[in-house]
Design a protein around this motif. Structure first.
Motif, PDB file in Angstrom:
ATOM      1  N   THR A  57       0.834  -1.275  -0.048  1.00 37.89           N
ATOM      2  CA  THR A  57       0.244   0.107   0.365  1.00 37.89           C
ATOM      3  C   THR A  57       0.714   1.085   0.066  1.00 37.89           C
ATOM      4  OG1 THR A  57      -1.535  -1.376   1.296  1.00 37.89           O
ATOM      5  CG2 THR A  57      -2.367   0.977   0.955  1.00 37.89           C
ATOM      6  N   PRO A  58       1.316   1.705  -1.030  1.00 45.84           N
ATOM      7  CA  PRO A  58       2.025   3.064  -0.795  1.00 45.84           C
ATOM      8  C   PRO A  58       1.356   4.851  -0.562  1.00 45.84           C
ATOM      9  CG  PRO A  58       0.098   3.268  -2.953  1.00 45.84           C
ATOM     10  CD  PRO A  58       0.019   2.176  -2.111  1.00 45.84           C
ATOM     11  N   PRO A  59       2.954   4.966   0.224  1.00 44.23           N
ATOM     12  CA  PRO A  59       2.632   5.534   1.259  1.00 44.23           C
ATOM     13  C   PRO A  59       1.552   7.026   0.789  1.00 44.23           C
ATOM     14  CG  PRO A  59       5.268   5.721   0.289  1.00 44.23           C
ATOM     15  CD  PRO A  59       3.998   4.154  -0.428  1.00 44.23           C
ATOM     16  N   GLU A  60       0.870   7.412   1.132  1.00 46.77           N
ATOM     17  CA  GLU A  60      -0.078   8.608   1.251  1.00 46.77           C
ATOM     18  C   GLU A  60      -0.115   9.419   0.128  1.00 46.77           C
ATOM     19  OE1 GLU A  60      -3.306   9.953   2.410  1.00 46.77           O
ATOM     20  OE2 GLU A  60      -3.768   7.716   2.578  1.00 46.77           O
ATOM     21  N   ASN A  61       1.478  10.453   0.576  1.00 47.36           N
ATOM     22  CA  ASN A  61       1.509  11.445  -0.207  1.00 47.36           C
ATOM     23  C   ASN A  61       2.886  10.903  -1.748  1.00 47.36           C
ATOM     24  OD1 ASN A  61       3.569  11.097   1.475  1.00 47.36           O
ATOM     25  ND2 ASN A  61       4.177  13.130   1.828  1.00 47.36           N
ATOM     26  N   LEU A  62       3.048   9.635  -2.224  1.00 43.21           N
ATOM     27  CA  LEU A  62       3.526   9.331  -3.320  1.00 43.21           C
ATOM     28  C   LEU A  62       3.916  10.396  -3.676  1.00 43.21           C
ATOM     29  CD1 LEU A  62       5.737   7.516  -3.829  1.00 43.21           C
ATOM     30  CD2 LEU A  62       3.887   5.756  -4.526  1.00 43.21           C
ATOM     31  N   GLY A  63       2.615  10.484  -4.512  1.00 49.16           N
ATOM     32  CA  GLY A  63       2.300  11.441  -5.451  1.00 49.16           C
ATOM     33  C   GLY A  63       3.275  10.927  -7.344  1.00 49.16           C
ATOM     34  N   ASP A  64       3.998  11.992  -7.490  1.00 51.51           N
ATOM     35  CA  ASP A  64       5.348  12.144  -8.946  1.00 51.51           C
ATOM     36  C   ASP A  64       5.661  10.740  -8.222  1.00 51.51           C
ATOM     37  OD1 ASP A  64       3.163  13.935  -9.907  1.00 51.51           O
ATOM     38  OD2 ASP A  64       4.777  15.146  -9.788  1.00 51.51           O
ATOM     39  N   GLY A  65       6.286  10.302  -7.215  1.00 50.36           N
ATOM     40  CA  GLY A  65       7.249   9.612  -7.022  1.00 50.36           C
ATOM     41  C   GLY A  65       6.831   8.479  -7.215  1.00 50.36           C
ATOM     42  N   LEU A  66       5.055   8.258  -7.713  1.00 49.60           N
ATOM     43  CA  LEU A  66       5.360   6.614  -8.218  1.00 49.60           C
ATOM     44  C   LEU A  66       5.539   6.557 -10.123  1.00 49.60           C
ATOM     45  CD1 LEU A  66       2.993   4.426  -8.416  1.00 49.60           C
ATOM     46  CD2 LEU A  66       1.200   6.383 -10.003  1.00 49.60           C
ATOM     47  N   MET A  67       6.464   7.378 -10.636  1.00 53.33           N
ATOM     48  CA  MET A  67       7.205   7.143 -12.303  1.00 53.33           C
ATOM     49  C   MET A  67       8.496   6.685 -11.258  1.00 53.33           C
ATOM     50  SD  MET A  67       5.173  10.100 -13.223  1.00 53.33           S
ATOM     51  CE  MET A  67       5.785  11.517 -12.833  1.00 53.33           C
ATOM     52  N   TRP A  68       9.096   6.513 -10.248  1.00 49.16           N
ATOM     53  CA  TRP A  68       9.948   6.293  -9.714  1.00 49.16           C
ATOM     54  C   TRP A  68      10.295   4.835  -8.933  1.00 49.16           C
ATOM     55  CZ3 TRP A  68      14.985   8.007 -10.647  1.00 49.16           C
ATOM     56  CH2 TRP A  68      14.606   9.699 -11.813  1.00 49.16           C
ATOM     57  N   VAL A  69       9.017   4.178  -9.102  1.00 45.10           N
ATOM     58  CA  VAL A  69       9.126   3.062  -8.547  1.00 45.10           C
ATOM     59  C   VAL A  69       9.692   2.179  -9.067  1.00 45.10           C
ATOM     60  CG1 VAL A  69       7.666   0.995  -7.060  1.00 45.10           C
ATOM     61  CG2 VAL A  69       7.214   3.432  -7.194  1.00 45.10           C
ATOM     62  N   PRO A  70       9.190   2.092 -10.233  1.00 43.50           N
ATOM     63  CA  PRO A  70       9.857   1.053 -11.093  1.00 43.50           C
ATOM     64  C   PRO A  70      11.492   0.392 -10.819  1.00 43.50           C
ATOM     65  CG  PRO A  70       8.340   1.781 -12.463  1.00 43.50           C
ATOM     66  CD  PRO A  70       8.515   2.790 -11.217  1.00 43.50           C
ATOM     67  N   ILE A  71      11.642   2.564 -10.975  1.00 39.07           N
ATOM     68  CA  ILE A  71      13.857   2.551 -11.454  1.00 39.07           C
ATOM     69  C   ILE A  71      14.361   1.576  -9.910  1.00 39.07           C
ATOM     70  CG2 ILE A  71      15.270   4.398 -11.067  1.00 39.07           C
ATOM     71  CD1 ILE A  71      13.978   5.055 -13.761  1.00 39.07           C
ATOM     72  N   ALA A  72      13.067   1.759  -8.617  1.00 36.20           N
ATOM     73  CA  ALA A  72      13.639   1.636  -7.507  1.00 36.20           C
ATOM     74  C   ALA A  72      13.639   0.237  -7.280  1.00 36.20           C
ATOM     75  CB  ALA A  72      13.118   2.645  -6.613  1.00 36.20           C
ATOM     76  N   ALA A  73      12.971  -0.654  -7.480  1.00 34.82           N
ATOM     77  CA  ALA A  73      13.008  -1.821  -7.647  1.00 34.82           C
ATOM     78  C   ALA A  73      13.878  -2.500  -8.507  1.00 34.82           C
ATOM     79  CB  ALA A  73      11.226  -2.062  -8.599  1.00 34.82           C
TER      80      ALA A  73
END
Ligand code: BTN
Length: 247
Positions: A57-73
């Motif tokens: 469950t993503p953090p409430e205020n992830l916002g544009d950070g979502l675009m970085w999640v595939p990179i982070a993984a």
């Protein structure tokens, strides 16, 4: 706390992982009958390789950070491989280990693993993320359109390690994903960008190929990531282009 579900077989660990939200859950399987990759491809399920998915469950205020999640993984997977390899043999040669944008795990020019990120929304709010990882540990599947590699064939020390390499790799990977998500929640992307660049080794592997609308292959020179995790690259005539992450 990450809940662990271990299966003998399933269609796709991504599908299984969705069932467990909102609890943070890692689903691992020995076999997958309908594993899927990015861009509608299927994913080979050779036994002995890693097939797992992390539901968050993503953090409430992830916002544009979502675009970085595939990179982070992808970065998290490269970090886990690096950490365990160096633990098994401090002099392990990892020059071949690299990330190809956005998150393909490569050994030099051969694909060793990949990440499939899926997200669901409730209105305009992200309600869940599932991150699937496939990593060739023992066997590299024979594919007609790409060269493949298996980690155990490249890093001998891992095959001799007394650790449960598969379990440890997944544990470190999931911990690092959680770490990077916290960074993204705090709107810090710089360390992630730099870590991606460290693993991308663009000085040694700058070439990046894309297909244009007419199916022609374009050769680009990868340069950097921009603030949204897009690939900044140089095309013909030194033209700078920004590539959105493929789905
Ligand atoms: C890619 O195309 O590079 C991404 C491959 C992702 C494969 C993994 S295997 C575990 C999880 N379950 C799936 O169905 N796909 C991902």
């Amino acid at each position: 706390m990450i809940r662990l579900i271990q299966l003998e077989t399933c269609e796709s660990t991504n599908d299984e992982a969705w069932k467990h939200l909102p609890e943070t859950t890692l689903v691992v399987t020995k076999r997958q009958t309908r594993g899927r990759g990015r861009q509608g491809r299927s994913w080979s399920d050779d036994e002995g390789n890693i097939m797992a998915s992390l539901a968050i469950t993503p953090p409430e205020n992830l916002g544009d950070g979502l675009m970085w999640v595939p990179i982070a993984a992808g970065v998290s997977a490269a970090e886990a491989i690096e950490l365990l390899s160096l633990k098994a043999a401090p002099s392990a040669a990892l020059d071949g280990l690299r990330l190809k944008w956005p998150n393909d795990l490569m050994w030099e020019g051969s694909k060793m693993g990949g990440i499939l990120c899926e997200s669901r929304f409730s209105g305009d709010k992200i309600s869940g993320i599932v991150i699937g990882i496939g990593l060739n540990l023992k066997t590299a599947p024979q594919l007609s359109d790409m060269a493949t590699a298996a980690l155990f064939e490249k890093v001998d020390a891992l095959t001799q390690s007394k650790d449960d390499v598969r379990g440890r790799l997944l544990g470190v990977w999931a911990d690092r994903v959680e770490y990077w998500l916290a960074e993204l929640e705090a709107k810090r992307v710089e360390q992630l960008r730099k870590t991606w660049l460290r693993f991308a080794k663009l000085e040694k592997f700058p070439e990046f190929r894309v297909h244009d609308r007419n199916g022609n292959t374009l050769k680009l020179r990868a340069l950097d990531l921009d603030s949204s995790g897009r690939l900044k690259a140089e095309g013909t005539g030194s033209k700078i282009v920004y590539l959105d992450q493929p789905g």
